[in-house]
Design a protein around this motif. Structure first.
Motif, PDB file in Angstrom:
ATOM      1  N   HIS A  80      -1.764  -2.079  -4.215  1.00 13.11           N
ATOM      2  CA  HIS A  80      -2.414  -0.538  -4.072  1.00 13.11           C
ATOM      3  C   HIS A  80      -1.687   0.119  -5.155  1.00 13.11           C
ATOM      4  O   HIS A  80      -3.197   0.691  -6.754  1.00 13.11           O
ATOM      5  N   PRO A 103     -14.183   3.248  -1.136  1.00  8.16           N
ATOM      6  CA  PRO A 103     -13.053   2.941  -0.201  1.00  8.16           C
ATOM      7  C   PRO A 103     -13.627   0.957  -0.438  1.00  8.16           C
ATOM      8  O   PRO A 103     -14.799   0.748  -0.564  1.00  8.16           O
ATOM      9  N   MET A 163       0.618  -0.747   0.095  1.00  3.17           N
ATOM     10  CA  MET A 163      -0.051   0.318  -0.193  1.00  3.17           C
ATOM     11  C   MET A 163       1.207   0.979  -0.365  1.00  3.17           C
ATOM     12  O   MET A 163       1.846   1.252   0.882  1.00  3.17           O
ATOM     13  N   THR A 199      -2.482   8.099  -0.108  1.00  3.17           N
ATOM     14  CA  THR A 199      -2.242   9.937  -0.482  1.00  3.17           C
ATOM     15  C   THR A 199      -1.237  10.394   0.489  1.00  3.17           C
ATOM     16  O   THR A 199      -1.113  11.688   0.059  1.00  3.17           O
ATOM     17  N   THR A 213      -2.071   6.244  -5.842  1.00  5.01           N
ATOM     18  CA  THR A 213      -3.178   7.393  -6.735  1.00  5.01           C
ATOM     19  C   THR A 213      -2.459   8.560  -7.283  1.00  5.01           C
ATOM     20  O   THR A 213      -1.645   9.433  -6.025  1.00  5.01           O
ATOM     21  N   ILE A 258      -6.205  10.966   3.588  1.00 11.02           N
ATOM     22  CA  ILE A 258      -7.963  10.650   4.218  1.00 11.02           C
ATOM     23  C   ILE A 258      -8.652  10.132   5.157  1.00 11.02           C
ATOM     24  O   ILE A 258      -7.894   9.209   4.975  1.00 11.02           O
ATOM     25  N   ASN A 311     -11.519   8.373   6.264  1.00  8.80           N
ATOM     26  CA  ASN A 311     -13.142   6.862   5.698  1.00  8.80           C
ATOM     27  C   ASN A 311     -13.208   5.681   6.877  1.00  8.80           C
ATOM     28  O   ASN A 311     -12.474   5.891   7.562  1.00  8.80           O
ATOM     29  N   GLN A 357      -4.049   5.202 -10.704  1.00  8.75           N
ATOM     30  CA  GLN A 357      -3.225   4.863  -9.346  1.00  8.75           C
ATOM     31  C   GLN A 357      -1.726   3.702 -10.166  1.00  8.75           C
ATOM     32  O   GLN A 357      -1.947   3.076 -11.204  1.00  8.75           O
ATOM     33  N   VAL A 392     -11.463  -1.437   1.115  1.00 14.23           N
ATOM     34  CA  VAL A 392     -11.385  -1.461   2.246  1.00 14.23           C
ATOM     35  C   VAL A 392     -12.452  -1.840   3.176  1.00 14.23           C
ATOM     36  O   VAL A 392     -12.380  -3.004   3.676  1.00 14.23           O
ATOM     37  N   HIS A 406      -7.558  10.833  -9.162  1.00 13.95           N
ATOM     38  CA  HIS A 406      -8.766  11.113  -8.318  1.00 13.95           C
ATOM     39  C   HIS A 406      -9.900  11.688  -8.157  1.00 13.95           C
ATOM     40  O   HIS A 406     -10.049  12.735  -7.557  1.00 13.95           O
ATOM     41  N   GLU A 461      -4.314  -1.194   5.508  1.00 14.42           N
ATOM     42  CA  GLU A 461      -4.569  -1.154   4.678  1.00 14.42           C
ATOM     43  C   GLU A 461      -4.180  -2.430   3.757  1.00 14.42           C
ATOM     44  O   GLU A 461      -3.707  -2.563   3.057  1.00 14.42           O
ATOM     45  N   THR A 516     -13.328  11.033  -2.273  1.00 12.60           N
ATOM     46  CA  THR A 516     -12.677  12.426  -1.807  1.00 12.60           C
ATOM     47  C   THR A 516     -10.874  11.497  -2.413  1.00 12.60           C
ATOM     48  O   THR A 516     -10.612  11.100  -1.800  1.00 12.60           O
ATOM     49  N   ASP A 569     -15.208   8.253   3.033  1.00 18.72           N
ATOM     50  CA  ASP A 569     -14.889   9.136   3.164  1.00 18.72           C
ATOM     51  C   ASP A 569     -15.079  10.152   3.622  1.00 18.72           C
ATOM     52  O   ASP A 569     -16.934  10.325   3.003  1.00 18.72           O
TER      53      ASP A 569
END
Ligand SMILES: Nc1ncnc2c1ncn2[C@@H]1O[C@H](COP(=O)(O)OP(=O)(O)OP(=O)(O)O)[C@@H](O)[C@H]1O
Ligand SMILES: CC(=O)N[C@H]1[C@@H]2OC[C@@H](O2)[C@@H](O)[C@@H]1O[C@H](C)C(=O)O
Length: 410
Positions: A102, A151, A8, A11, A105, A176, A178, A119, A153, A108, A367, A251, A195
């Motif tokens: 992942h 999201p 992972m 952001t 990113t 971010i 969430n 990504q 997850v 987005h 994550e 977001t 989020d």
């Protein structure tokens, strides 16, 4: 049993998290973390990603070249991180069954069926360097099905954390923030998630601006702990158009990144607001927007009715769980907004959450573990999204598979 490396990069742009897990092939919650490894991005790479996502100084003609180049370079870095994590775990790469990555990113822009998301971190490079089957691009199939691709997850939260007797909010505070809502004894259609707005993103950007880049974040919330709320800035932040969007919503930097933070900070600065008060206000705003959003979810008619005697567990993960001031503010918000219920705040950054019936996955690991498990769901051809969370029209099997090379070539 399967050995899977989950990778992972979030952001916050702080780097690469790798979790090597052992799990079975079923949808079970049996997960053992064999090893976990964190590596900061080299400064040059962080700067290149930062430039790209903040549209700084990039000659228009160079943008595509930079996207293509970073896609390959990040693939190399991810492969290297898996190699290091495997040797730390005493494993040969050939003992890994799968990698789930992942990626980073870099764009987005949510907007229901018009969502676009990108990504970077090439699966081909990772599979070629490691020889391991690799799954990347987890978000695009959900977007193709009309969702926001995020999201993701919450599906894994459902598999790992659902409880027969406790109602649970899982909150991840990364760049971010969430949440996932798991009512007691839920099935996957009951799960909600969204989020909530910025996690550490605005606090980080504010600290970077006010310290001229000397500090990247408010370590342990030390700056915020000394400041006072500036009501004008606080109210102004809640006027962001994100808070008018319907749930579920996703977001990113596009909404709450450096450009927006700079605008807000400069306005406050022009009114003579002190640095510490600006950071305090950004921290209070982060805490309130987070708790308000799951309060709104709870109040929505689709939610089950909670009895006053029910226990509501709020389980916090992500880098923001190390920000003591932020956590104190979240706790205060929860006790004010949920005073009718028994609530329990559990931070996965505290080493002692063993009294709760939850897996032993720490705040910073969660994550990376989730993307290892999303890779498992993908390879087993099981659902990788939750339409109730992403807004997709239907469940999908997510991710692009790049096989590692074990074939005999002639
Ligand atoms: N000791 C600490 N005190 C305060 N904040 C911290 C501390 N440690 C980490 N953080 C915050 O956590 C952030 C990193 O969090 P995390 O790695 O969970 O984010 P991410 O995975 O990049 O983001 P996302 O989940 O949104 O993709 C840092 O940028 C910093 O703001
Ligand atoms: C597009 C994107 O990368 N979104 C991230 C980001 O970081 C947190 C939040 O915004 C969440 O929507 C998502 O990541 C997590 C891992 C998710 O998909 O659940």
């Amino acid at each position: 049993m399967l050995k899977i490396a989950g990778i992972m990069s979030g952001t916050s742009l702080d780097g690469i998290d790798v979790a090597i897990i052992e799990t079975d092939r079923f949808e079970s919650s049996k997960v053992e973390i064999i090893d976990y490894f964190q590596k900061e991005y080299p400064a040059e790479i962080r700067e290149r990603i930062d430039k790209m996502i903040n549209n700084r100084h990039l000659d228009a003609g160079m943008v595509l070249e930079e996207v293509a180049s970073l896609n390959l370079k990040l693939g190399e870095l991810y492969a290297e991180a898996v190699r290091t994590a495997s040797s730390k775990a005493g494993l040969q790469l050939s003992e890994l069954d799968l990698i789930g990555c992942h990626g980073q990113t870099v764009f987005h822009k949510p907007g229901g069926s018009k969502t676009v998301s990108l990504q970077l971190g090439s699966g081909s490079v990772i599979a070629e360097r490691t020889g391991v089957d690799t799954i990347t691009n987890f978000r695009l199939k959900d977007i193709a099905a009309g969702g926001e691709g995020a999201p993701l997850v919450p599906l894994i939260d459902f598999l790992l954390y659902r409880s027969s007797h406790s109602h649970r909010f899982l909150v991840n505070i990364g760049g971010i923030a969430n949440y996932t809502w798991l009512p007691a004894d839920c099935n996957r259609r009951d799960v909600r998630g969204s989020d909530t707005g910025p996690g550490n993103m605005m606090i980080d950007a504010g600290v970077q601006l006010l310290t001229d880049g000397k500090s990247n974040y408010d370590k342990d919330g030390a700056i915020a702990s000394q400041g006072e709320l500036d009501q004008i800035l606080y109210d102004r932040l809640f006027k962001h158009e994100f808070f008018d969007r319907a749930y579920p919503r996703s977001t990113g930097r596009y909404d709450f990144g450096r450009q927006y933070t700079e605008k807000m900070v400069k306005e406050a600065y022009a009114r003579g607001v002190k640095d510490i008060d600006i950071i305090r206000t950004l921290t209070e705003f982060t805490a309130s927007s987070l708790v308000e959003s799951f309060q709104e979810e709870l109040a929505s008619e689709e939610m089950i009715t909670l009895k006053k005697s029910d226990c509501l567990e709020v389980i916090i993960s992500g880098g923001g769980s190390h920000n003591t001031t932020l956590l104190e503010l979240i706790e205060k918000e929860i006790s004010e907004r949920f005073h009718n219920y028994r609530t329990d705040l559990i931070s996965l950054a505290d080493k002692d959450y063993s009294q709760y019936d939850i897996p032993a996955i720490d705040a910073d690991q969660k994550e990376a573990v989730a993307f290892a498990l999303l890779a498992r769901e993908s390879i087993m051809k099981r659902q990788g999204n939750l339409p109730s969370v992403t807004g997709a029209k239907n469940p999908v099997i997510t991710g692009d598979l790049t096989p590692g090379d074990t074939a005999d070539f002639e």
